[in-house]
Write an enzyme that holds these catalytic residues in place. Structure first.
Site, PDB file in Angstrom:
ATOM      1  N   ALA A   1       0.806  -1.224   0.000  1.00 36.86           N
ATOM      2  CA  ALA A   1       0.000   0.000   0.000  1.00 36.86           C
ATOM      3  C   ALA A   1       0.837   1.271   0.000  1.00 36.86           C
ATOM      4  O   ALA A   1       0.295   2.362   0.201  1.00 36.86           O
ATOM      5  CB  ALA A   1      -0.940   0.002   1.199  1.00 36.86           C
ATOM      6  N   ALA A   2       2.141   1.154  -0.238  1.00 34.08           N
ATOM      7  CA  ALA A   2       3.005   2.338  -0.171  1.00 34.08           C
ATOM      8  C   ALA A   2       2.590   3.408  -1.179  1.00 34.08           C
ATOM      9  O   ALA A   2       2.559   4.601  -0.859  1.00 34.08           O
ATOM     10  CB  ALA A   2       4.455   1.931  -0.409  1.00 34.08           C
ATOM     11  N   GLY A   3       2.257   2.977  -2.406  1.00 35.50           N
ATOM     12  CA  GLY A   3       1.846   3.945  -3.411  1.00 35.50           C
ATOM     13  C   GLY A   3       0.554   4.651  -3.048  1.00 35.50           C
ATOM     14  O   GLY A   3       0.379   5.839  -3.347  1.00 35.50           O
ATOM     15  N   ASP A   4      -0.354   3.938  -2.397  1.00 38.77           N
ATOM     16  CA  ASP A   4      -1.614   4.556  -1.983  1.00 38.77           C
ATOM     17  C   ASP A   4      -1.386   5.565  -0.858  1.00 38.77           C
ATOM     18  O   ASP A   4      -1.992   6.640  -0.851  1.00 38.77           O
ATOM     19  CB  ASP A   4      -2.596   3.477  -1.527  1.00 38.77           C
ATOM     20  CG  ASP A   4      -2.987   2.545  -2.663  1.00 38.77           C
ATOM     21  OD1 ASP A   4      -2.974   2.993  -3.823  1.00 38.77           O
ATOM     22  OD2 ASP A   4      -3.306   1.373  -2.381  1.00 38.77           O
TER      23      ASP A   4
END
Length: 298
Positions: free
Chosen positions: A242-245
């Site tokens: 979920a890093a990009g989110d």
């Protein structure tokens, strides 16, 4: 400082996450080490991340009439997100099958389920978009819906951030309404034919863009001539799912709060770094204090 109003239109999925020492090869069966079931989907993740980062956030999406849908709505609401515009449609909710290796790398397969039914935005849904300071959208729902939301936002003076994931052909009407494009290197190559060697190629599509490169940081470029590399914040990586989110949501919140975009990218980088320290998608999304702890202004 007034609380930033963020509207997120996008997907909601139940993530079924399995951990293993390595990702299985094609045709291989592998024993895993851990399993968890957590709410996910790029839209729901970014809505939760925006709320945790300090925004007043509304989520426009669709869930199924199954048990996963009940859990998804409860968890998203509990995170402080306004779900009054979250549709419930008959059938299955979206599901993501996520495999994570010991280095935090992942492989994901998504079945859209109810997300494909998010078409034909209502007057109330469009009013929510137009009342926001920033609209955030992705491409795990029908492109026609993203386009309708972006066009309405542009007409109302709401800033539009498009996280073009997964990458696909984008209609001119949508591109004309995007203020800031956020993509990783694979998405950049699909959309613009160039990656880290020429981030400015994205400016053929949009007036401003952020190219994310995971542990190598991010590039911010715009048509006014800016081309700035923001280094990644160094942390021990557990799960990058979920890093990009977390990054995209924090970028929207920071920009909406009045940070200049380069500083907003730095704050977003801190959010992405805070996220990768934990296992899971929505459960790993950082609170504002965790972002501020890692944030390093120029």
């Amino acid at each position: 400082m007034p609380q930033t109003r963020v509207a997120v239109v996008g997907s909601a999925n139940m993530d079924l996450v399995a951990m293993a020492p390595a990702l299985p090869r094609l045709g291989e069966t592998m024993l895993g080490t851990d399993f968890m079931m957590v709410p996910g989907g790029k839209g729901a993740n970014q809505a939760v991340a925006a709320a945790r980062a300090g925004a007043s956030c509304s989520f426009l999406g669709a869930i199924g009439s199954d048990a996963f849908g009940v859990t998804l709505k409860a968890r998203i609401t509990a995170a402080g997100v306004d779900t009054s515009q979250l549709r419930v449609v008959y059938g299955t909710s979206g599901v993501a099958l996520v495999m994570v290796n010991a280095q935090g790398e992942n492989a994901i397969m998504v079945t859209p389920g109810a997300n494909d039914a998010l078409v034909g935005l209502t007057e109330d849904e469009l009013a929510t978009v137009c009342a926001a300071d920033v609209l955030v959208a992705q491409l795990e729902i029908p492109v026609s819906t993203v386009t309708a939301a972006a066009v309405a936002a542009r007409a109302a003076g709401t800033r539009v951030i498009l996280n073009a994931a997964p990458a696909r052909d984008l209609p001119p009407e949508l591109l004309a309404s995007v203020d800031l494009l956020v993509v990783n290197e694979g998405e950049a190559r699909t959309l613009a034919g160039r990656g880290r060697e020429e981030p400015r190629a994205l400016l053929d599509l949009t007036p401003r863009a952020v190219l994310t490169l995971g542990g190598e940081g991010a590039w911010y470029v715009d048509r006014d001539g800016a081309e700035v590399h923001v280094p990644a914040v160094r942390v021990d990586v557990v799960d990058s799912t979920a890093a990009g989110d977390a990054f995209t949501a924090a970028l929207a919140v920071g920009w909406g709060e009045g940070r200049d975009l380069i500083d907003a990218v730095r704050w977003a980088s801190a959010a992405g770094a805070a996220c990768v320290r934990k296992l899971g998608a929505s459960v790993a999304l950082p609170q504002r204090a965790e972002i501020d702890e890692l944030y390093a202004p120029a």
